[in-house]
Design a protein around this motif. Structure first.
Motif, PDB file in Angstrom:
ATOM      1  N   UNK A   3       0.862  -1.184   0.000  1.00 27.19           N
ATOM      2  CA  UNK A   3       0.000   0.000   0.000  1.00 27.19           C
ATOM      3  C   UNK A   3       0.897   1.232   0.000  1.00 27.19           C
ATOM      4  N   UNK A   4       0.758   2.067  -1.029  1.00 30.22           N
ATOM      5  CA  UNK A   4       1.551   3.288  -1.145  1.00 30.22           C
ATOM      6  C   UNK A   4       0.680   4.453  -0.673  1.00 30.22           C
ATOM      7  N   UNK A   5       1.019   5.075   0.464  1.00 26.76           N
ATOM      8  CA  UNK A   5       0.195   6.162   1.006  1.00 26.76           C
ATOM      9  C   UNK A   5       0.220   7.411   0.107  1.00 26.76           C
ATOM     10  N   UNK A   6      -0.727   8.323   0.311  1.00 22.58           N
ATOM     11  CA  UNK A   6      -0.730   9.572  -0.460  1.00 22.58           C
ATOM     12  C   UNK A   6       0.523  10.400  -0.211  1.00 22.58           C
ATOM     13  N   UNK A   7       0.948  11.119  -1.244  1.00 26.24           N
ATOM     14  CA  UNK A   7       2.061  12.057  -1.142  1.00 26.24           C
ATOM     15  C   UNK A   7       3.352  11.394  -0.678  1.00 26.24           C
ATOM     16  N   UNK A   8       3.584  10.171  -1.145  1.00 30.98           N
ATOM     17  CA  UNK A   8       4.837   9.485  -0.827  1.00 30.98           C
ATOM     18  C   UNK A   8       5.504   8.984  -2.104  1.00 30.98           C
ATOM     19  N   UNK A   9       6.812   8.771  -2.010  1.00 34.80           N
ATOM     20  CA  UNK A   9       7.605   8.224  -3.103  1.00 34.80           C
ATOM     21  C   UNK A   9       8.097   6.844  -2.686  1.00 34.80           C
ATOM     22  N   UNK A  10       7.903   5.864  -3.584  1.00 35.86           N
ATOM     23  CA  UNK A  10       8.431   4.521  -3.364  1.00 35.86           C
ATOM     24  C   UNK A  10       9.420   4.200  -4.488  1.00 35.86           C
ATOM     25  N   UNK A  11      10.449   3.453  -4.169  1.00 36.95           N
ATOM     26  CA  UNK A  11      11.418   3.066  -5.178  1.00 36.95           C
ATOM     27  C   UNK A  11      12.269   1.909  -4.708  1.00 36.95           C
ATOM     28  N   UNK A  12      13.032   1.316  -5.639  1.00 37.82           N
ATOM     29  CA  UNK A  12      13.959   0.248  -5.297  1.00 37.82           C
ATOM     30  C   UNK A  12      13.409  -1.137  -5.572  1.00 37.82           C
ATOM     31  N   UNK A  13      14.252  -2.145  -5.289  1.00 33.28           N
ATOM     32  CA  UNK A  13      13.892  -3.558  -5.459  1.00 33.28           C
ATOM     33  C   UNK A  13      14.250  -4.287  -4.160  1.00 33.28           C
ATOM     34  N   UNK A  14      13.289  -4.659  -3.343  1.00 38.61           N
ATOM     35  CA  UNK A  14      11.852  -4.390  -3.513  1.00 38.61           C
ATOM     36  C   UNK A  14      11.522  -2.931  -3.221  1.00 38.61           C
TER      37      UNK A  14
END
Length: 221
Positions: free
Chosen positions: A153-164
């Motif tokens: 779950x990716x919350x609002x106003x956030x950045x996700x990246x990478x493996x995993x």
């Protein structure tokens, strides 16, 4: 020449990025402004809904044959992407879930998306894998090359990246405005070339097989 075409061109020329020209014969354009490549594959087109002003580029595969696939307005699906509804195994059977994508979403080339839900004003970079049952909330960002594990779950106003894929930081409150303008800009700068000719090709001539032609999808008028 109609007044509408020069107006679109002037809008595109006012942008920082230059126009991207395409051959009109290679796309089906609907009354609601959707531009769907004839080299895309829409499986189960009766279960695919494009609200309007979206672009589906060559090599894209939309798996509406598995479950409902609803795509909002000003959604840009990059070359070679695969959008496939997520699933879960239950008592030896596989149950697929509908996929919904909000407005002003950009999906980079060669990304595979199996999310359960993608909110509005979401930016997914190229070469990403959004695994099954993921939920991307409004105004979030996925960096290029990211692989999100199932059920993330990716919350609002956030950045996700990478493996995993993992949380990397917060986005400014202006992100919705920035992403909305970005998606609209990508749509406006995608223009038919002057050499494309005037008449829109008949829907009976796509390169893809008739059963998978985007001309039968629920492209809202």
């Amino acid at each position: 020449m109609s007044q509408e075409a020069p107006d679109e061109l002037s809008l595109a020329l006012d942008l920082e990025a230059p126009p991207i020209y395409y051959n009109k014969a290679d796309y089906i354009q609907t009354a609601s402004g959707n531009k769907v490549s004839r080299n895309s594959v829409l499986c189960g087109s009766q279960n695919i809904s494009l609200v309007g002003n979206s672009v589906v580029k060559p090599g894209v595969v939309l798996r509406g044959d598995l479950q409902l696939l609803k795509i909002g307005k000003f959604v840009i699906v990059g070359d070679g992407c695969v959008l496939r509804p997520s699933y879960k195994k239950y008592k030896g059977n596989i149950a697929f879930f509908p996929m919904s994508i909000g407005d002003y979403v950009t999906i980079g080339p060669k990304s595979i998306v199996c999310a359960a839900q993608i909110g509005s004003c979401v930016d997914i970079g190229e070469n990403c894998v959004i695994s099954k049952r993921c939920i991307l909330k409004d105004n979030s960002m996925i960096l290029p090359g990211t692989i999100l594990p199932p059920d993330t779950i990716v919350p609002p106003l956030t950045v996700f990246g990478g493996i995993p894929g993992r949380y990397l930081g917060e986005l400014p409150e202006s992100q919705p405005i920035v992403q909305k303008e970005h998606a609209m800009t990508e749509y406006r700068r995608f223009l038919p070339s002057a050499k494309s000719g005037g008449a829109t090709p008949k829907a009976s001539t796509p390169k893809a097989k008739a059963a998978k032609s985007p001309s039968n999808a629920q492209l809202s008028p």
